[in-house]
Design a protein around this motif. Sequence first.
Motif, PDB file in Angstrom:
ATOM      1  N   GLY A 160     -81.305  17.003  28.076  1.00 42.85           N
ATOM      2  CA  GLY A 160     -81.083  17.418  29.450  1.00 42.85           C
ATOM      3  C   GLY A 160     -81.564  18.819  29.752  1.00 42.85           C
ATOM      4  N   THR A 161     -82.010  19.528  28.729  1.00 41.25           N
ATOM      5  CA  THR A 161     -82.354  20.933  28.914  1.00 41.25           C
ATOM      6  C   THR A 161     -83.818  21.100  29.278  1.00 41.25           C
ATOM      7  N   VAL A 162     -84.090  21.725  30.399  1.00 40.84           N
ATOM      8  CA  VAL A 162     -85.468  22.043  30.754  1.00 40.84           C
ATOM      9  C   VAL A 162     -85.988  23.030  29.709  1.00 40.84           C
ATOM     10  N   PRO A 163     -87.156  22.743  29.126  1.00 39.42           N
ATOM     11  CA  PRO A 163     -87.661  23.638  28.081  1.00 39.42           C
ATOM     12  C   PRO A 163     -87.735  25.092  28.557  1.00 39.42           C
ATOM     13  N   VAL A 169     -88.258   5.894  32.496  1.00 42.91           N
ATOM     14  CA  VAL A 169     -87.831   6.591  31.281  1.00 42.91           C
ATOM     15  C   VAL A 169     -88.537   7.933  31.127  1.00 42.91           C
ATOM     16  N   ALA A 170     -87.873   8.780  30.361  1.00 44.05           N
ATOM     17  CA  ALA A 170     -88.374  10.138  30.176  1.00 44.05           C
ATOM     18  C   ALA A 170     -89.105  10.316  28.847  1.00 44.05           C
ATOM     19  N   SER A 171     -88.783   9.517  27.851  1.00 51.05           N
ATOM     20  CA  SER A 171     -89.497   9.747  26.596  1.00 51.05           C
ATOM     21  C   SER A 171     -89.868   8.470  25.860  1.00 51.05           C
ATOM     22  N   ALA A 172     -89.596   7.315  26.467  1.00 49.99           N
ATOM     23  CA  ALA A 172     -90.056   6.036  25.902  1.00 49.99           C
ATOM     24  C   ALA A 172     -89.570   5.822  24.479  1.00 49.99           C
ATOM     25  N   SER A 173     -88.266   5.794  24.321  1.00 54.33           N
ATOM     26  CA  SER A 173     -87.701   5.613  22.986  1.00 54.33           C
ATOM     27  C   SER A 173     -87.724   4.132  22.600  1.00 54.33           C
ATOM     28  N   PRO A 174     -87.654   3.849  21.308  1.00 52.99           N
ATOM     29  CA  PRO A 174     -87.747   2.460  20.850  1.00 52.99           C
ATOM     30  C   PRO A 174     -86.784   1.481  21.540  1.00 52.99           C
ATOM     31  N   SER A 221     -94.398  18.862  26.046  1.00 49.42           N
ATOM     32  CA  SER A 221     -92.965  18.750  26.370  1.00 49.42           C
ATOM     33  C   SER A 221     -92.698  17.463  27.127  1.00 49.42           C
ATOM     34  N   ASP A 222     -91.442  17.077  27.141  1.00 48.86           N
ATOM     35  CA  ASP A 222     -91.036  15.839  27.803  1.00 48.86           C
ATOM     36  C   ASP A 222     -90.365  16.126  29.133  1.00 48.86           C
ATOM     37  N   GLU A 223     -90.453  15.154  30.016  1.00 51.37           N
ATOM     38  CA  GLU A 223     -89.545  15.139  31.159  1.00 51.37           C
ATOM     39  C   GLU A 223     -88.124  15.077  30.599  1.00 51.37           C
ATOM     40  N   THR A 224     -87.188  15.679  31.306  1.00 54.34           N
ATOM     41  CA  THR A 224     -85.806  15.684  30.825  1.00 54.34           C
ATOM     42  C   THR A 224     -85.061  14.427  31.285  1.00 54.34           C
ATOM     43  N   HIS A 225     -83.933  14.206  30.656  1.00 53.08           N
ATOM     44  CA  HIS A 225     -83.124  13.005  30.923  1.00 53.08           C
ATOM     45  C   HIS A 225     -82.825  12.897  32.432  1.00 53.08           C
TER      46      HIS A 225
END
Lengths: 727, 727
Positions: free
Chosen positions: A151-154, A634-639, A667-671
């Motif tokens: 949830g944390t913006v980098p 989705v923000a990071s495309a987890s399995p 970096s990823d988009e956040t949750h």
Amino acid sequence: MRNHLRAGLPVAALLAAAALSPASAAGESKGRAWTLEDILLVPEVTDIALSRDKRFAIYSVEAADSTAGRPRVALRLVDVTARTQRTLLTADAVKLLRPIPGTDDWSGLMDLGEGLQLYRIMASGAVEPLLVNVDTVPVGRADLSLAIGGGTVPHRVGVLAYDWAPDGQWLWYALLKPVPNARHIRFDEEVRPLQARRRSSVEAEIDYYLRGPDGRSDKVMTRPSSDRMALHAAGNILWHGDEIQFRIETPGSSAGGTYEVRAWNRVTGNMRTLADEHDLQTLWILRGPRGGTLGTTETGDRLELAETFADGRRYSYGHFGFTIGDLRSAGITVNAKLHRAVLGTRSLGNPRYGLAVIDKRGVLEIRHDASLTRCGFDAALTVGICVEEGMSRPPSLVQVDIAKGSVTRLVSVSPRHDEIAPLVARPHIWRNRDGYRAAGYVVLPRNYRAGTRYPAIVVTHGGDADDRFSEIGNQWNYPVQLFAERGYIVLLVNDPWPQQSDELMAAYNAWIRGSGPPDPETLQRLLWINGVRSFEDAVLDLSREGLVDPGRVGIAGYSRGSQLVNVAVTQSKLFRAASSGDGGFLEPAGYLYSAASYDPVYGGGPLSDHIDAYRKFAPSLNAAKVCTPVLQQVASASPPQIELYDALRAAMVPTQISYYPGASAASDETHIFHIPSNRMLAMRENIAWFDFWLRGIGDGDAPFPGRLGQWEQMAARAQPCPPPVTP
Amino acid sequence: MRNHLRAGLPVAALLAAAALSPASAAGESKGRAWTLEDILLVPEVTDIALSRDKRFAIYSVEAADSTAGRPRVALRLVDVTARTQRTLLTADAVKLLRPIPGTDDWSGLMDLGEGLQLYRIMASGAVEPLLVNVDTVPVGRADLSLAIGGGTVPHRVGVLAYDWAPDGQWLWYALLKPVPNARHIRFDEEVRPLQARRRSSVEAEIDYYLRGPDGRSDKVMTRPSSDRMALHAAGNILWHGDEIQFRIETPGSSAGGTYEVRAWNRVTGNMRTLADEHDLQTLWILRGPRGGTLGTTETGDRLELAETFADGRRYSYGHFGFTIGDLRSAGITVNAKLHRAVLGTRSLGNPRYGLAVIDKRGVLEIRHDASLTRCGFDAALTVGICVEEGMSRPPSLVQVDIAKGSVTRLVSVSPRHDEIAPLVARPHIWRNRDGYRAAGYVVLPRNYRAGTRYPAIVVTHGGDADDRFSEIGNQWNYPVQLFAERGYIVLLVNDPWPQQSDELMAAYNAWIRGSGPPDPETLQRLLWINGVRSFEDAVLDLSREGLVDPGRVGIAGYSRGSQLVNVAVTQSKLFRAASSGDGGFLEPAGYLYSAASYDPVYGGGPLSDHIDAYRKFAPSLNAAKVCTPVLQQVASASPPQIELYDALRAAMVPTQISYYPGASAASDETHIFHIPSNRMLAMRENIAWFDFWLRGIGDGDAPFPGRLGQWEQMAARAQPCPPPVTP
């Protein structure tokens, strides 16, 4: 006005009364309609601090900044007497605003481009560094960063947290310190965390310091970054004579965590352990006027507020309709000398945030017709400057007279949102077929006409459907207000709240703790199926009353809400479209990432003898039962997200997974999405998705028009849901 | 001397003859013992090019450089007549050395600090850039890099590949071009690859160009980086009149890949497709003297070498005991005008690398008592400068007279290794209980005494136990020579080679293709259990003959070898210690990463109805059967590796997983370790591991002495293997 005991009243009765209620009357004929930009730009006040002389307050307000491509925070100064305000500066982050005791200035952690550092802030608008740690650590879901949650913006952290002693002479602070990459060979348990690695990371430690009146800093302790208390609440301390009390998380076998309350003597340098704790419900140290720990106990509609002491004794303050320690509430502010504290409260039922003053004499609740979510107080706790907001009320700052309990408006936080004609959003409590009560709101279409049946969308996220304004933590990328503007009835429905029964409370505790009792099947029923039944029964209620067309009902939720959405589509035939946001929990592939959270739900891992439990309940393993088209954003495309997508695809269920990228490949988009362009597209994608499946609109404001053809094809191949049971 | 038909001869007979063989006789009393540094510093000649006048050759030789913390490549110039050499330069990488036709110079791709670029190399040692693409792309398993397989040391690529037309006037080249990060939303199939993401990555494309005599370059084509042929073999082309023929990989449903042979006309700019291909066995285009495609067919001890034509016709060159197209062999060098090619061959049985000259008249094999693994030829294919090496013979450069087939030594590649007294390493072929033959070597302890039983270690990696010198691709971090110096018998044993039977060949093809027949159980038996039985039977042979102590036998293998090791410990009670290197294939959690390779082995994914197949065969799901202590040394700690570790741990099997980090947190160690310090530690860890479990030595040269206590504890808790069946 308390809403949380309305269970059983027909919604129609509430709606009949709606025309008379101040909220809707005020906005009915004035103002304009909501736009998507309005939702994007909903501000969030993150902190407030009052000056020593109570003449000025500063507050930080965060909002999307499309130009910056990220949220930015404005630091504003309020002239309390004149009821005016001006913006002092804008920053990437502002945190922990505090008056500096003994001065008329404030301090705050701000990221002005050099990472999070500690600054002095003056009423003139001048800012000067108080403490700068140039050796910053990048944090967030990004390459070579310390992962501290999705949830944390980098961003970069120099100073992590701080607090002033009441006399202003001592400064407690915590620095995030990079651990040089020692390139060490890892063995066994140290290797395991790498299996879930999705990006490179760095290591860091947290150093606690105390700076004395002579300007000298003593290092108190070093904590690993695995101590979540250190990482997220290093400034949550108590000054107690010569001792500073704080909490550390210790390595332990409980998934809920094990903790110690430590006390460090600034004179002797001695450290002692005051208490062992586990399965904490809050990051705050809730020290009561009698020196014990405050908490609510029991279940029911009124909870006992009590102070418990190290020796096991308890002191009860009586029974109240709220919980304390909720991070969404106004927190806890203590004046130890006066043996007094102001607690942020959250009411049960349809939750509203308020205040309660607690001292040795007892508890005084400050009641108000909207939520008070963030406050800054004077040292004597006589006055608070708070954010007032409500489901249909844009945030403003108000002055709260603690003694009188009176609330006076100071300034608007967002004139833009004041211009909007409020939508009618009625609180309600539904009792489902199993007797469990769920709270929420019915948001009516802009020009609602009685006698018309509307398509409906259920939006759910745990308990976040409460009396706050267009809360992103609740509605995520589901543009609730736009849905209503476009002719949907929106049901914002919470899970049945845990405090209503021992059974529910036990189930939540088992989930947090990582082990039952109750048994997995009971947990599944109470924590997921229970919610789905609440949604179904809420929709059927509204259908019976003629408001909702039961053949055009959708459901949307992210995170916790996505669990409910995914269970809903496998367990219910009611929903004609679903949008499931950045979830995946409950799918077998997620076991890798949070085994302790899966164990109480399934009994163990999916490749053990517990596979049958997964087969019965995991959404992806029940894809063949699904008749609802499912969109995953989705923000990071987890399995586990792909696992559900693949399973639905294989079962010919219309489905799409849309991946929203980070600011760069690093970096990823956040949750909760933080990139404004992603948020706008994701909201528009949801509108297009529900318009298509619920209303057959295929030419709307679709952000990705090329997808419509895919949806048509999927629709042609799909097994549709059976016709709804007509009420 | 051909070794590959020795099946059935007792090893003792071979050993009796050993004293008379030149290899061991030469080294018996002279030279020194192996050290770990010797293994670390074994050089690999990666390319050779002869000058037009045949007076000079250049070659590139790669070896570990502890100071650089990575392998470095020396470019050396050989004076063919004088038989002397000198080093021209050292670089991070040197590839594709070629004579520049019509000149006495060479060209080569080199990384001199600016990424891989094309240079002209002169016999004077002068180097000048020929083609520089400053917009380089980082590749390898590192942050923000193009992932091109776990075996690639992270580096930057400007020029990816090239080739000169025979007249030297035209230059074919391929550039790796970054695809700007468009931050696009991804949907569905485009999202799936992200699930297995372990690091951030960038996108890139491959541009093919042809530069004409006028210096102008035409872009021929752009290929995505998913085209493995473009990524790994963009310079493997044929010049055919005005056409350039090359192969592209096209998106296809076959796991083995689908390909097209394209021909681009440099005059007209037209492109045509010559052939569709699938399930290729080599990256090279094996064009024969008659214009067809060369290949070996059938199975048995002699394979038919034939040319097949687009219209289906075939021309047979007869039957031979070798395969062609093997990337470990000397490749294929063509002179189209003369209708002649020199093929690198790999013999069946105990594989040795050689040469075969093929023209319209037929095939001439050049036989030699060691391998010829890399060669550079003159344009007329009369002379080759080749690397000669053998299991016990350090590499040197030799001159091969193609017409006569004679081999003359030129220079040593590694004087350091010439100093070592060769160990006795006898080739052997074992026929297992099912009749399948596996080839390999028996490496004797330095001072082997007949009549003594020695502890033994089987080292296996598919088919890499062949006649090359201390090959890292075979022995990985298993210091075979040190094991022998320390008193172990080492069995280097290959899998039963596929060409020996139609049944085996069909099984391998099904695995590559991604689907049977044969059925999964047959595949498991032929491709894994078959190998394990070969190892068991080889050990028992040596035990029967009194060489090996059957109660002190270990097994080690990485990658393909680790599959065999992991199956061995679950299916056999013979092994008392195992070291499994950077594996994980066969474990359920690996399905995510390579579903197509799992499907033929298990029938489908582990959460489908095929779970029973996994339960029967996947090592981690059979951990309860294991009595062998298992060490895993891994490069990136993938989920299946942890899955096996956890399962063994839960079953109280002594086990350890050791993770070896990359050069920094931004990159990983490669599948075959490239960081010298990691290699040294991993080799020492293997010595300590086998010494501990096979010989009870706990105070040796253990690199991590703190682990010994753990091993003691695990040993105390473990269920030991039953006593061996005494022969």
